[in-house]
Design an enzyme around this catalytic site. Sequence first.
Site, PDB file in Angstrom:
ATOM      1  CD  GLU A   9      94.567  62.103 -68.079  1.00 33.01           C
ATOM      2  OE1 GLU A   9      93.448  61.626 -68.962  1.00 33.01           O
ATOM      3  OE2 GLU A   9      94.075  63.501 -67.945  1.00 33.01           O
ATOM      4  CG  HIS A  67      92.910  66.242 -60.626  1.00 33.67           C
ATOM      5  ND1 HIS A  67      94.188  67.076 -60.711  1.00 33.67           N
ATOM      6  CD2 HIS A  67      93.407  65.227 -62.029  1.00 33.67           C
ATOM      7  CE1 HIS A  67      94.371  68.056 -61.964  1.00 33.67           C
ATOM      8  NE2 HIS A  67      93.862  66.459 -62.984  1.00 33.67           N
TER       9      HIS A  67
END
Length: 201
Positions: A86, A11
Amino acid sequence: MAETKLYLVRHGATVWNVEDKMQGVKDSPLTEKGIEHANLLGMKLEAMLPGLDRIYTSDLGRAFDTALLIGNHLKREIVKDERLRERNMGIFEGFSWEHVRTHFPEEFEKTISDDNEYRIPGGDTKNEYIEKVSSFLKFASQQSEGERMLAVTHRGFINFALRLVLMIPFNARMGIVVNNTVLAGFTLHKGRWMLEKFGDL
């Protein structure tokens, strides 16, 4: 026959990235630079991957927002997949590694040890996260032959995916920096992912 390919993208930069705070499954918004870089990456991928089959993304805000910006250029449906999240870093989230090292010394040492079953309080063990990463890589390998997939994810996921593909022990320093909007490209060869390219576009 066309080769099956998987491209992992981290990201764009977030507020907590700039502040050097661990995010895990918590979130912070993309910065202006993070938005700019995600748009630039989308433009480059549009030229690099014409006819891309599908885009997957972590359901966490920073990854999904990056995927939307990239998707504006690639014009593909975006599918959320929790396996791309994550690693859950539990009590460490919202703090820098230096803060964690200082204020949670015992937990920090256990986290960086060889013990893949150690659970960060409130978070994941390494083995649990390895299973999530492995599950998505296996899923991607079982798509139609010749598919080209993009997955927007996180530093931890890309780190673990590289270790699995390159067979780097999880207690060893990897020696690879996974920057924001970095791309890791893999090609499926005889049922096994092989690293084809890595770096900034």
